[in-house]
Design a protein around this motif. Sequence first.
Motif, PDB file in Angstrom:
ATOM      1  N   LEU A  71       9.976 -12.524   8.461  1.00 25.76           N
ATOM      2  CA  LEU A  71       8.983 -11.907   9.344  1.00 25.76           C
ATOM      3  C   LEU A  71       8.361 -10.692   8.677  1.00 25.76           C
ATOM      4  N   LEU A  72       9.181  -9.891   8.025  1.00 29.96           N
ATOM      5  CA  LEU A  72       8.697  -8.713   7.302  1.00 29.96           C
ATOM      6  C   LEU A  72       7.659  -9.101   6.264  1.00 29.96           C
ATOM      7  N   VAL A  73       7.980 -10.083   5.442  1.00 30.20           N
ATOM      8  CA  VAL A  73       7.051 -10.523   4.395  1.00 30.20           C
ATOM      9  C   VAL A  73       5.756 -11.038   5.023  1.00 30.20           C
ATOM     10  N   GLY A  74       5.876 -11.727   6.128  1.00 29.22           N
ATOM     11  CA  GLY A  74       4.696 -12.254   6.801  1.00 29.22           C
ATOM     12  C   GLY A  74       3.783 -11.191   7.377  1.00 29.22           C
ATOM     13  N   LEU A  75       4.339 -10.053   7.729  1.00 28.30           N
ATOM     14  CA  LEU A  75       3.529  -8.974   8.319  1.00 28.30           C
ATOM     15  C   LEU A  75       2.951  -8.022   7.273  1.00 28.30           C
ATOM     16  N   LEU A  76       3.296  -8.214   6.024  1.00 27.75           N
ATOM     17  CA  LEU A  76       2.842  -7.304   4.974  1.00 27.75           C
ATOM     18  C   LEU A  76       1.348  -7.384   4.694  1.00 27.75           C
ATOM     19  N   ASP A  77       0.667  -8.349   5.292  1.00 28.75           N
ATOM     20  CA  ASP A  77      -0.768  -8.447   5.059  1.00 28.75           C
ATOM     21  C   ASP A  77      -1.529  -7.264   5.646  1.00 28.75           C
ATOM     22  N   SER A  78      -0.934  -6.556   6.580  1.00 23.87           N
ATOM     23  CA  SER A  78      -1.584  -5.379   7.149  1.00 23.87           C
ATOM     24  C   SER A  78      -0.544  -4.320   7.504  1.00 23.87           C
ATOM     25  N   LEU A  79      -0.279  -3.437   6.561  1.00 21.74           N
ATOM     26  CA  LEU A  79       0.680  -2.361   6.819  1.00 21.74           C
ATOM     27  C   LEU A  79       0.185  -1.432   7.922  1.00 21.74           C
ATOM     28  N   ALA A  80      -1.104  -1.205   7.979  1.00 21.74           N
ATOM     29  CA  ALA A  80      -1.646  -0.294   8.985  1.00 21.74           C
ATOM     30  C   ALA A  80      -1.464  -0.838  10.400  1.00 21.74           C
ATOM     31  N   MET A  81      -1.764  -2.111  10.590  1.00 23.24           N
ATOM     32  CA  MET A  81      -1.661  -2.699  11.932  1.00 23.24           C
ATOM     33  C   MET A  81      -0.221  -2.940  12.355  1.00 23.24           C
ATOM     34  N   GLU A  85       6.274  -2.375  13.471  1.00 17.72           N
ATOM     35  CA  GLU A  85       7.042  -3.618  13.392  1.00 17.72           C
ATOM     36  C   GLU A  85       7.737  -3.735  12.037  1.00 17.72           C
ATOM     37  N   ILE A  86       7.016  -3.397  10.971  1.00 15.08           N
ATOM     38  CA  ILE A  86       7.577  -3.464   9.624  1.00 15.08           C
ATOM     39  C   ILE A  86       8.731  -2.484   9.483  1.00 15.08           C
ATOM     40  N   THR A  87       8.557  -1.286  10.011  1.00  8.22           N
ATOM     41  CA  THR A  87       9.623  -0.285   9.948  1.00  8.22           C
ATOM     42  C   THR A  87      10.865  -0.778  10.684  1.00  8.22           C
ATOM     43  N   VAL A 117       0.031 -11.993  -0.179  1.00 10.42           N
ATOM     44  CA  VAL A 117      -0.268 -10.578  -0.419  1.00 10.42           C
ATOM     45  C   VAL A 117       0.299 -10.193  -1.781  1.00 10.42           C
ATOM     46  N   ASP A 118      -0.174  -9.081  -2.304  1.00  7.29           N
ATOM     47  CA  ASP A 118       0.356  -8.554  -3.556  1.00  7.29           C
ATOM     48  C   ASP A 118       1.691  -7.887  -3.239  1.00  7.29           C
ATOM     49  N   LEU A 119       2.777  -8.612  -3.450  1.00  4.44           N
ATOM     50  CA  LEU A 119       4.107  -8.133  -3.058  1.00  4.44           C
ATOM     51  C   LEU A 119       4.531  -6.898  -3.845  1.00  4.44           C
ATOM     52  N   GLY A 120       4.149  -6.800  -5.106  1.00  7.13           N
ATOM     53  CA  GLY A 120       4.489  -5.621  -5.904  1.00  7.13           C
ATOM     54  C   GLY A 120       3.843  -4.366  -5.347  1.00  7.13           C
ATOM     55  N   ARG A 121       2.575  -4.477  -4.996  1.00  6.21           N
ATOM     56  CA  ARG A 121       1.867  -3.326  -4.437  1.00  6.21           C
ATOM     57  C   ARG A 121       2.417  -2.953  -3.057  1.00  6.21           C
ATOM     58  N   ARG A 122       2.687  -3.970  -2.248  1.00  7.32           N
ATOM     59  CA  ARG A 122       3.232  -3.709  -0.916  1.00  7.32           C
ATOM     60  C   ARG A 122       4.619  -3.074  -1.008  1.00  7.32           C
ATOM     61  N   ARG A 123       5.400  -3.487  -1.995  1.00  4.79           N
ATOM     62  CA  ARG A 123       6.726  -2.902  -2.184  1.00  4.79           C
ATOM     63  C   ARG A 123       6.606  -1.404  -2.444  1.00  4.79           C
ATOM     64  N   ARG A 124       5.692  -1.013  -3.299  1.00  3.79           N
ATOM     65  CA  ARG A 124       5.499   0.421  -3.584  1.00  3.79           C
ATOM     66  C   ARG A 124       5.059   1.171  -2.324  1.00  3.79           C
ATOM     67  N   LEU A 126       5.800   0.285   0.742  1.00  2.77           N
ATOM     68  CA  LEU A 126       6.962   0.336   1.637  1.00  2.77           C
ATOM     69  C   LEU A 126       7.925   1.448   1.245  1.00  2.77           C
ATOM     70  N   GLU A 127       8.056   1.692  -0.046  1.00  6.61           N
ATOM     71  CA  GLU A 127       8.920   2.800  -0.491  1.00  6.61           C
ATOM     72  C   GLU A 127       8.441   4.111   0.122  1.00  6.61           C
ATOM     73  N   GLN A 128       7.159   4.272   0.256  1.00  2.00           N
ATOM     74  CA  GLN A 128       6.609   5.492   0.861  1.00  2.00           C
ATOM     75  C   GLN A 128       6.918   5.558   2.350  1.00  2.00           C
ATOM     76  N   LEU A 129       6.981   4.390   3.003  1.00  2.00           N
ATOM     77  CA  LEU A 129       7.336   4.359   4.428  1.00  2.00           C
ATOM     78  C   LEU A 129       8.797   4.772   4.646  1.00  2.00           C
ATOM     79  N   LEU A 130       9.657   4.370   3.701  1.00  2.00           N
ATOM     80  CA  LEU A 130      11.072   4.673   3.847  1.00  2.00           C
ATOM     81  C   LEU A 130      11.282   6.127   3.566  1.00  2.00           C
TER      82      LEU A 130
END
Length: 130
Positions: A71-81, A85-87, A117-124, A126-130
């Motif tokens: 579910l997390l990977v599926g929602l990564l298309d829009s971190l803002a929206m 949920e992602i957190t 989605v670009d998983l590498g970019r999203r991973r970086r 997400l690190e900022q969210l944590l």
Amino acid sequence: MSCPDCGGDLVSFPVPDDLQQLLPGNEPGAGVCRSCLALHPETEPPAAVPDLSDLDGAIPDADGAAVPLVLLVGLLDSLAMHREEITALLERVEREGVDPLLVLDRLDASYGEAAHVDLGRRRRQLEQLL
């Protein structure tokens, strides 16, 4: 069933009640594409969760972590929206003893540009969210 985004095979699974509130819509299940990892609503999911660890071996087969990770990977298309949920999903996966960032690294290495989605970019990010 095939993915409307890329035509790949979808793996359908039920979404537990406590996680359904984290997804858009009211469908009781979801499907993840084996080719691009896109997440799609599923109106008639199977009764049991299938083995999701066969997604290039990156998704652990830990009982409580597989579905939240997908579910997390599926929602990564829009971190803002989907930030809240992602957190919540990140926290859930970590409570299950799985490192979600490591899983994203493995998925990025396996899927690369084929992922929705670009998983590498999203991973970086997400690190900022944590």
